[in-house]
Scaffold this motif. Structure first.
Motif, PDB file in Angstrom:
ATOM      1  N   GLN A   1       0.834  -1.209   0.000  1.00 38.70           N
ATOM      2  CA  GLN A   1       0.000   0.000   0.000  1.00 38.70           C
ATOM      3  C   GLN A   1       0.869   1.259   0.000  1.00 38.70           C
ATOM      4  O   GLN A   1       0.589   2.226  -0.714  1.00 38.70           O
ATOM      5  CB  GLN A   1      -0.933   0.010   1.212  1.00 38.70           C
ATOM      6  CG  GLN A   1      -1.932   1.169   1.212  1.00 38.70           C
ATOM      7  CD  GLN A   1      -2.854   1.117   0.012  1.00 38.70           C
ATOM      8  OE1 GLN A   1      -3.545   0.127  -0.216  1.00 38.70           O
ATOM      9  NE2 GLN A   1      -2.879   2.184  -0.786  1.00 38.70           N
TER      10      GLN A   1
ATOM     11  N   SER B   1       2.347   1.748  -3.477  1.00 33.44           N
ATOM     12  CA  SER B   1       1.322   2.217  -4.398  1.00 33.44           C
ATOM     13  C   SER B   1       1.042   3.703  -4.197  1.00 33.44           C
ATOM     14  O   SER B   1       0.997   4.479  -5.159  1.00 33.44           O
ATOM     15  CB  SER B   1       0.040   1.404  -4.212  1.00 33.44           C
ATOM     16  OG  SER B   1      -0.968   1.845  -5.088  1.00 33.44           O
TER      17      SER B   1
ATOM     18  N   GLY C   1       5.030  -4.812  -3.497  1.00 33.28           N
ATOM     19  CA  GLY C   1       3.898  -4.287  -4.242  1.00 33.28           C
ATOM     20  C   GLY C   1       2.820  -5.337  -4.427  1.00 33.28           C
ATOM     21  O   GLY C   1       2.874  -6.425  -3.846  1.00 33.28           O
TER      22      GLY C   1
ATOM     23  N   MET D   1      -1.358  -2.030  -7.363  1.00 29.39           N
ATOM     24  CA  MET D   1      -0.492  -0.909  -7.693  1.00 29.39           C
ATOM     25  C   MET D   1      -0.748  -0.411  -9.115  1.00 29.39           C
ATOM     26  O   MET D   1      -0.874   0.791  -9.355  1.00 29.39           O
ATOM     27  CB  MET D   1       0.969  -1.335  -7.530  1.00 29.39           C
ATOM     28  CG  MET D   1       2.007  -0.287  -7.796  1.00 29.39           C
ATOM     29  SD  MET D   1       3.672  -0.909  -7.386  1.00 29.39           S
ATOM     30  CE  MET D   1       4.038  -1.901  -8.837  1.00 29.39           C
TER      31      MET D   1
ATOM     32  N   ALA E   1      -4.138   1.241  -9.400  1.00 35.53           N
ATOM     33  CA  ALA E   1      -4.139   2.598  -8.845  1.00 35.53           C
ATOM     34  C   ALA E   1      -3.553   3.598  -9.835  1.00 35.53           C
ATOM     35  O   ALA E   1      -4.038   4.734  -9.953  1.00 35.53           O
ATOM     36  CB  ALA E   1      -3.365   2.623  -7.531  1.00 35.53           C
TER      37      ALA E   1
END
Length: 199
Positions: free
Chosen positions: A33, A36, A64, A68, A71
């Motif tokens: 997180q 990302s 990751g 990722m 996003a």
């Protein structure tokens, strides 16, 4: 006979892969997180809406997660993901990432299901996210040794940002280097975010 740099790299790969496998699931998720979040901010600033980034889908113990790349796409960036062709290592081809459209591929990887683009498409990217087992202060990257990125990176835009994606413990003082190694311009780690490297 294997050269000393190759032998040193092989030993480091074994060490780094073993360390990754020992990371607890919750730690891996938290770090994913953080990576990302940092990459969305950096890539959006460097590329802008509609611009192109070359990324990859982390699998297994790699830092990751597939979220990722989702996003990055949600931030309005055109995300190209690598496609590994059968046969001997050659420059990677690319395909546009569409969330929810990944398919299983060689080496346990995930790839886009859409049309394959030529290897030279990498030159359209202002930022490339590069998988790495480690990176050092000079930007020397330790990959897995298959040579796909060694063959692909010479086709990039010379002004592109090359970002090695690693865990904090995988940023090291020095790594063995070969003449063909393309130095990374940046790295991203969960704690430090995106950092420019001195090469």
């Amino acid at each position: 006979m294997q050269n000393p740099a190759a032998e040193a790299k092989a030993a480091l790969r074994r060490q780094m892969l073993a360390a990754r496998r020992s990371v607890p699931d919750q730690t891996h998720a938290d770090e994913a997180q953080a990576l990302s979040d940092a990459l969305v901010v950096f890539v959006s600033a460097q590329v802008g809406t509609g611009g192109t980034v070359c990324a990859y889908v982390p699998v297994g113990s790699e830092p990751g997660s597939p979220a990722m790349v989702d996003a990055l796409a949600a931030a309005g960036v055109r995300v190209l993901l690598p496609v590994v062709d059968p046969g001997e290592p050659k420059p990677l081809r690319w395909a546009v990432h569409e969330p929810g459209q990944l398919i299983a591929a060689r080496f346990g990887l995930l790839e886009p299901a859409g049309p394959r683009l030529p290897a030279g498409t990498v030159a359209e990217a202002a930022v490339l996210l590069i998988p790495a087992l480690a990176v050092d202060r000079r930007g020397v990257r330790l990959g897995r040794g298959a040579g796909f990125y060694d063959r692909s990176l010479p086709l990039r835009d010379p002004a592109a940002r090359l970002v090695a994606v690693v865990r904090d413990s995988e940023f090291v003082d020095a790594l063995p280097a070969d003449p063909h190694d393309v130095p990374m311009t940046h790295m991203v780690t969960p704690a430090a975010g995106v950092t420019e490297l001195q090469n």
